[in-house]
Motif scaffolding. Sequence first.
Motif, mmCIF file in Angstrom:
data_model
loop_
_atom_site.group_PDB
_atom_site.id
_atom_site.type_symbol
_atom_site.label_atom_id
_atom_site.label_comp_id
_atom_site.label_asym_id
_atom_site.label_seq_id
_atom_site.Cartn_x
_atom_site.Cartn_y
_atom_site.Cartn_z
ATOM 1 N N ASN A 143 85.199 42.200 86.589
ATOM 2 C CA ASN A 143 86.723 42.826 86.934
ATOM 3 C C ASN A 143 87.064 43.683 85.731
ATOM 4 O O ASN A 143 87.305 43.012 84.458
ATOM 5 N N MET A 144 87.001 44.937 85.829
ATOM 6 C CA MET A 144 87.228 45.767 84.464
ATOM 7 C C MET A 144 88.836 46.165 84.764
ATOM 8 O O MET A 144 89.461 46.649 85.411
ATOM 9 N N ILE A 145 89.387 45.890 83.334
ATOM 10 C CA ILE A 145 91.039 45.847 83.184
ATOM 11 C C ILE A 145 91.033 47.021 82.086
ATOM 12 O O ILE A 145 92.105 47.930 82.208
ATOM 13 N N SER A 146 89.971 47.328 81.379
ATOM 14 C CA SER A 146 90.131 48.079 80.160
ATOM 15 C C SER A 146 90.438 49.409 80.772
ATOM 16 O O SER A 146 89.729 50.029 81.347
ATOM 17 N N ASN A 147 91.315 50.388 80.031
ATOM 18 C CA ASN A 147 91.731 51.848 80.514
ATOM 19 C C ASN A 147 90.806 52.683 79.551
ATOM 20 O O ASN A 147 90.303 52.494 78.600
ATOM 21 N N PRO A 148 90.400 53.976 80.221
ATOM 22 C CA PRO A 148 91.109 54.483 81.544
ATOM 23 C C PRO A 148 90.042 54.001 82.630
ATOM 24 O O PRO A 148 88.889 54.153 82.715
ATOM 25 N N VAL A 149 90.663 52.861 83.387
ATOM 26 C CA VAL A 149 90.064 52.431 84.607
ATOM 27 C C VAL A 149 89.183 53.479 85.433
ATOM 28 O O VAL A 149 88.053 53.266 85.729
ATOM 29 N N ASN A 150 89.848 54.698 85.624
ATOM 30 C CA ASN A 150 89.388 55.697 86.565
ATOM 31 C C ASN A 150 87.902 55.902 85.840
ATOM 32 O O ASN A 150 87.144 56.551 86.785
ATOM 33 N N SER A 151 87.558 55.912 84.584
ATOM 34 C CA SER A 151 86.518 56.290 83.804
ATOM 35 C C SER A 151 85.385 54.847 83.422
ATOM 36 O O SER A 151 84.381 55.032 83.561
ATOM 37 N N THR A 152 86.374 53.881 83.099
ATOM 38 C CA THR A 152 85.526 52.714 82.611
ATOM 39 C C THR A 152 84.579 52.129 83.788
ATOM 40 O O THR A 152 83.630 51.470 83.484
#
Length: 341
Positions: A143-152
Amino acid sequence: MFRSMLVRSSASAKQSLLRRNFSTGSVPERKVAILGAAGGIGQPLALLMKLNPLVSSLSLYDIANTPGVAADVGHINTRSQVVGYMGDDNLAKALEGADLVIIPAGVPRKPGMTRDDLFNINAGIVKNLCSAIAKYCPHALVNMISNPVNSTVPIAAEIFKKAGMYDEKKLFGVTTLDVVRAKTFYAGKANVPVAEVNVPVIGGHAGVTILPLFSQATPQANLSGDVLTALTKRTQDGGTEVVEAKAGKGSATLSMAYAGALFADACLKGLNGVPDVVECSYVQSTVTELPFFASKVRLGKNGVEEVLDLGPLSDFEKEGLEALKPELKSSIEKGVKFANQ
Ligand SMILES: NC(=O)C1=CN([C@@H]2O[C@H](COP(=O)(O)OP(=O)(O)OC[C@H]3O[C@@H](n4cnc5c(N)ncnc54)[C@H](O)[C@@H]3O)[C@@H](O)[C@H]2O)C=CC1
Ligand SMILES: O=C([O-])CC(=O)C(=O)O
């Protein structure tokens, strides 16, 4: 009297047996690891995951301060065993055997910044953490929360591909906070009980890439075009609203921990075979021409069971969908390029 004592004690023995069956039998053992567990999101998220009876082992990892957080949360008398791990040397142990890894590691925004301004620092953090996930718990849901989510999320996918263990069903960008906000703001304007509200939010997790579908909101309400435009904008700017209100002291942490805990709970339910668990998430997708896209997803024993299509969109939402594509596309490409440098 003696007889009644016997009856009571056999009843309590039965209860404790039932309790034991519950903890060892019907509810599977699940290890959840939080990476960035001592941060603004990490701490309340650790608390909420400690309260979740689906978790049997809670692994709290950060580069600093995890012993204190783990000691504190670990005193709560709920099912899971809590262990804190600090520093790179302990990352392997934090991850080994994890069923679900939640990543809120990285720097948050300050006023005037976009989420993309976090790319330079957070991309590297996510890359290292995902390399470790590939090595130590390749089968875990992420579950990826770290931003920028669109890229991470694309970065994570590329790192996993390089490691030869990428399974697109197991990687999720957490966009639940957009849904939480859309529900709250809609309930206020539509004057309906917030607990009954559902609103899908599609696209990505930054500015105009966040597209709430109020035309599909339930309970239905007859809101004017102006109100729907304002609700859409407020949802898209929800993160910035908090960043500005915190005036340099970070971004959303408490509402994000709530949203992260909701999404993690849905993932665990899916893993445990609970049917019809549907949440919005940013995943590998073919519902549009973009390789990653947030939409409703059915969760199951292997992670994503089905990416649901978008359903009918209003003209306003169709315009929003076309308008978000260039930014989302370039954020995805930026992540892919970074991971392959
Ligand atoms: N997806 C979403 O909807 C949201 C995402 N976020 C993002 O979540 C991230 C975290 O935000 P906060 O908790 O407020 O930040 P924070 O600065 O309070 O906490 C971040 C934590 O990450 C830790 N950390 C840094 N490098 C690490 C590494 N290599 N390994 C493990 N831990 C590491 C830090 O020590 C710190 O404890 C930010 O990138 C923020 O933009 C925030 C809100 C909503
Ligand atoms: O706005 C930010 O930087 C944090 C975030 O992603 C959100 O609150 O939605």
